[in-house]
Write an enzyme that holds these catalytic residues in place. Sequence first.
Site, PDB file in Angstrom:
ATOM      1  CG  HIS A  62     -44.428 -65.335 -26.202  1.00 39.99           C
ATOM      2  ND1 HIS A  62     -44.568 -65.665 -27.442  1.00 39.99           N
ATOM      3  CD2 HIS A  62     -43.696 -64.196 -25.969  1.00 39.99           C
ATOM      4  CE1 HIS A  62     -43.917 -64.813 -27.808  1.00 39.99           C
ATOM      5  NE2 HIS A  62     -42.929 -64.346 -27.032  1.00 39.99           N
ATOM      6  CG  ASP A  64     -50.224 -64.372 -25.782  1.00 38.56           C
ATOM      7  OD1 ASP A  64     -49.437 -64.683 -25.549  1.00 38.56           O
ATOM      8  OD2 ASP A  64     -50.527 -64.772 -26.937  1.00 38.56           O
ATOM      9  CG  HIS A  65     -50.001 -68.528 -24.929  1.00 31.01           C
ATOM     10  ND1 HIS A  65     -50.297 -69.894 -26.028  1.00 31.01           N
ATOM     11  CD2 HIS A  65     -49.192 -67.590 -25.468  1.00 31.01           C
ATOM     12  CE1 HIS A  65     -50.590 -69.039 -26.875  1.00 31.01           C
ATOM     13  NE2 HIS A  65     -49.367 -68.595 -27.057  1.00 31.01           N
ATOM     14  CG  ASP A 206     -48.718 -68.364 -29.885  1.00 25.66           C
ATOM     15  OD1 ASP A 206     -49.254 -68.970 -30.623  1.00 25.66           O
ATOM     16  OD2 ASP A 206     -48.241 -67.031 -29.133  1.00 25.66           O
ATOM     17  CG  HIS A 264     -52.880 -67.590 -30.497  1.00 26.79           C
ATOM     18  ND1 HIS A 264     -52.334 -66.675 -31.388  1.00 26.79           N
ATOM     19  CD2 HIS A 264     -52.990 -66.997 -29.695  1.00 26.79           C
ATOM     20  CE1 HIS A 264     -51.610 -66.148 -30.539  1.00 26.79           C
ATOM     21  NE2 HIS A 264     -51.568 -65.958 -29.905  1.00 26.79           N
TER      22      HIS A 264
HETATM   23 ZN    ZN Z   1     -49.643 -66.046 -28.072  1.00 24.62          ZN
HETATM   24 ZN    ZN Z   2     -46.040 -66.253 -28.355  1.00 28.25          ZN
END
Ligand code: ZN
Ligand code: ZN
Length: 297
Positions: A62, A64-65, A206, A264
């Site tokens: 994803h 954001d990572h 996550d 997070h």
């Molecule tokens: Zn995330």
């Molecule tokens: Zn994620």
Amino acid sequence: MELLFLGTSSMVPTKERNHSAILLTYGAENILLDCGEGTQRQLKMAGVASPKITKILISHWHGDHVLGLPGLLQTISASEYSKILEIYGPRGTKKHFEYIKKAFFFEEKFEVKVREIEEDGIFFENEDFCIEAKLLEHTVPCLGYRFSEKAKRKIKVDAAKKLGIPQGPLLGKLQEGKSVTWKGKKIMPEQVTYEKEGKSVAFILDTVMCESCVGLAKDADILVCEATYSEELEHKAEEYKHLTAKSAAMIANRANVKQLVITHFSPRYKNPEKLAEEARNYFDKTLCAKDFMRIRV
Ligand SMILES: [Zn+2]
Ligand SMILES: [Zn+2]
């Protein structure tokens, strides 16, 4: 061992919080866990040169990572990087990495070794530490990681002095767990050394609550765990496959960790300390991560 939090927000960054990234430093190893957008600038602001990174562990793909990867790789490529950069991640990591290289005019002036982790368990080990991964339950393939330092034999200084064993190769051998002969007597390693347990840190980013979370964090010194939402938004956590502060605390509790650090956070929480307070109802030793926070383990 030291942890440096470089980004503690979730899907979008805020003024105070960058996208996900944590640096674990252990001796000469600088292991980056996830690389959200702007991570290389965060590293710079924290006084860490990007080419110091030795390994990158990707939890999942994803944005954001991982959005910070192309920039970080470009900077490393512009340095005199003489190591082999190791990148580990879940199924699909090789394909995603190839896409990154194709998306830009990217000159790979250093060696990168990309490895997909297909099975739960230890995937890296040397004489000082090991790293293991477990598959978590998110909307895409996602791994949790655990870094474990190995136990070390230390000298009982008083006992060694009492027996008159001098500093040097004899003590070295005892420290390796071997017996030695000193002044005609056999000395066993247990007489002058003891085993010091290694420290361990688990990273859970996550996921929804699952048994793998508890297994990965079992008895860890520190559990770094996502806590995207507060308890009252549990329905959202379930919908987007995330944890609430309460569920992060329940994992810490069941896994019997020494310290929980939540991270997070959804950008809706201007002050995520509220999430830490919620978590403390279920697990007392909870800390709220902040960008640039350092923890010595
Ligand atoms: Zn995330
Ligand atoms: Zn994620």
